[in-house]
Design a protein around this motif. Structure first.
Motif, PDB file in Angstrom:
ATOM      1  N   ARG A   1     -12.987  80.292  19.452  1.00  0.00           N
ATOM      2  CA  ARG A   1     -13.278  81.643  18.936  1.00  0.00           C
ATOM      3  C   ARG A   1     -14.709  82.063  19.309  1.00  0.00           C
ATOM      4  NH1 ARG A   1     -11.224  85.154  15.158  1.00  0.00           N
ATOM      5  NH2 ARG A   1     -12.650  86.069  13.645  1.00  0.00           N
TER       6      ARG A   1
ATOM      7  N   GLU B   1     -14.843  82.803  23.094  1.00  0.00           N
ATOM      8  CA  GLU B   1     -14.233  84.103  23.380  1.00  0.00           C
ATOM      9  C   GLU B   1     -15.188  85.242  23.021  1.00  0.00           C
ATOM     10  OE1 GLU B   1     -10.331  86.786  22.089  1.00  0.00           O
ATOM     11  OE2 GLU B   1     -10.574  84.747  21.286  1.00  0.00           O
ATOM     12  N   TYR B   2     -15.837  85.112  21.866  1.00  0.00           N
ATOM     13  CA  TYR B   2     -16.809  86.124  21.423  1.00  0.00           C
ATOM     14  C   TYR B   2     -17.989  86.197  22.396  1.00  0.00           C
ATOM     15  CZ  TYR B   2     -20.340  88.344  18.432  1.00  0.00           C
ATOM     16  OH  TYR B   2     -21.320  89.174  17.925  1.00  0.00           O
TER      17      TYR B   2
ATOM     18  N   ILE C   1      -8.024  87.795  13.132  1.00  0.00           N
ATOM     19  CA  ILE C   1      -7.347  86.497  12.963  1.00  0.00           C
ATOM     20  C   ILE C   1      -5.847  86.743  12.896  1.00  0.00           C
ATOM     21  CG2 ILE C   1      -7.043  84.519  11.426  1.00  0.00           C
ATOM     22  CD1 ILE C   1      -9.968  84.973  10.537  1.00  0.00           C
TER      23      ILE C   1
ATOM     24  N   ILE D   1     -12.626  90.285  16.641  1.00  0.00           N
ATOM     25  CA  ILE D   1     -11.603  89.286  17.019  1.00  0.00           C
ATOM     26  C   ILE D   1     -10.709  88.995  15.806  1.00  0.00           C
ATOM     27  CG2 ILE D   1     -11.131  87.063  18.131  1.00  0.00           C
ATOM     28  CD1 ILE D   1     -13.932  87.063  19.222  1.00  0.00           C
TER      29      ILE D   1
ATOM     30  N   ASN E   1     -12.281  77.090  16.136  1.00  0.00           N
ATOM     31  CA  ASN E   1     -13.479  77.898  15.932  1.00  0.00           C
ATOM     32  C   ASN E   1     -14.412  77.862  17.135  1.00  0.00           C
ATOM     33  OD1 ASN E   1     -13.063  79.061  13.353  1.00  0.00           O
ATOM     34  ND2 ASN E   1     -13.440  77.096  12.401  1.00  0.00           N
TER      35      ASN E   1
END
Length: 211
Positions: A116, A119-120, A157, A155, A113
């Motif tokens: 994640r 990346e966001y 999953i 993004i 996470n």
């Protein structure tokens, strides 16, 4: 079943106004159009934000039956946000869902996470509140001009599927019982306290006998 014995004959009422209770679905095409128009209106209202809403974390489904599957959760934990370098107060303002109740039970989920979020953050375009007075952290004018509203999931999953090739079952696998192994492991975990207590008492008794 037919009535038995010398009783009164049933007077069942089968001539009800059934036509009044029939459920029709003739408004289905109209409802479909209304939903589509509502989605388009909402997308215009929240533009240039993503249509799908806030970014959600990767979580595992509960219970033994479904815990091999991953899905989108409610929000990121405070620990995940801290590791990614994002304030829990700033996160909702830049489209990140926060869940202060969820806890990280493993390092793998925490790292996944955090990655994640990073990346966001790298793809994020922050518009200034006032175009004439941009603040620190707002995106460059060149990025703002190229910004487009994201229509799909934020993004998406990807399900983690390990490729398993067909092979022969070995003799060792045939002879071992997974059920028995699990039962023994559960029993060992359950009885660890009482076994330690018994071992301690036995050691004390042996020490007394030696004296």
């Amino acid at each position: 079943m037919a009535p038995k014995h010398n009783n009164m004959i049933h007077n069942n009422h089968f001539h009800k106004q059934w036509q009044n209770y029939v459920r029709t679905w003739f408004d289905q095409p109209g409802r479909k159009k209304r939903r589509r128009v509502a989605r388009q209106k909402r997308a215009l209202q929240i533009a240039p934000r993503p249509v799908a809403g806030a970014l959600r974390p990767i979580v595992r489904c509960p219970t033994f039956k479904y815990n091999t599957k991953i899905r989108a959760g409610r929000g990121f934990t405070l620990e995940e946000l801290k590791a990614a370098g994002i304030s829990h107060k700033v996160a909702p303002t830049i489209g990140i869902a926060v869940d202060h109740r969820r806890k990280n039970r493993s390092a793998e989920s925490l790292q996944a996470n955090v990655q994640r979020l990073k990346e966001y953050k790298s793809k994020l375009i922050v518009f200034p509140r006032k175009a004439s007075k941009p603040k620190q952290g707002d995106s460059e004018p060149a990025e703002l001009s190229n910004a487009k509203q994201l229509s799909g999931p934020v993004i998406p999953i990807q399900p983690s599927r390990l490729p398993i090739k067909a092979r022969k079952i070995t003799d060792e696998e045939k002879n071992t019982s997974v059920f028995k192994s699990m039962r023994i492991a559960r029993a060992n975990a359950r009885l660890i306290g009482i076994r330690e207590k018994r071992a301690k008492e036995q050691a004390e008794q042996d020490a007394i006998k030696k004296k």
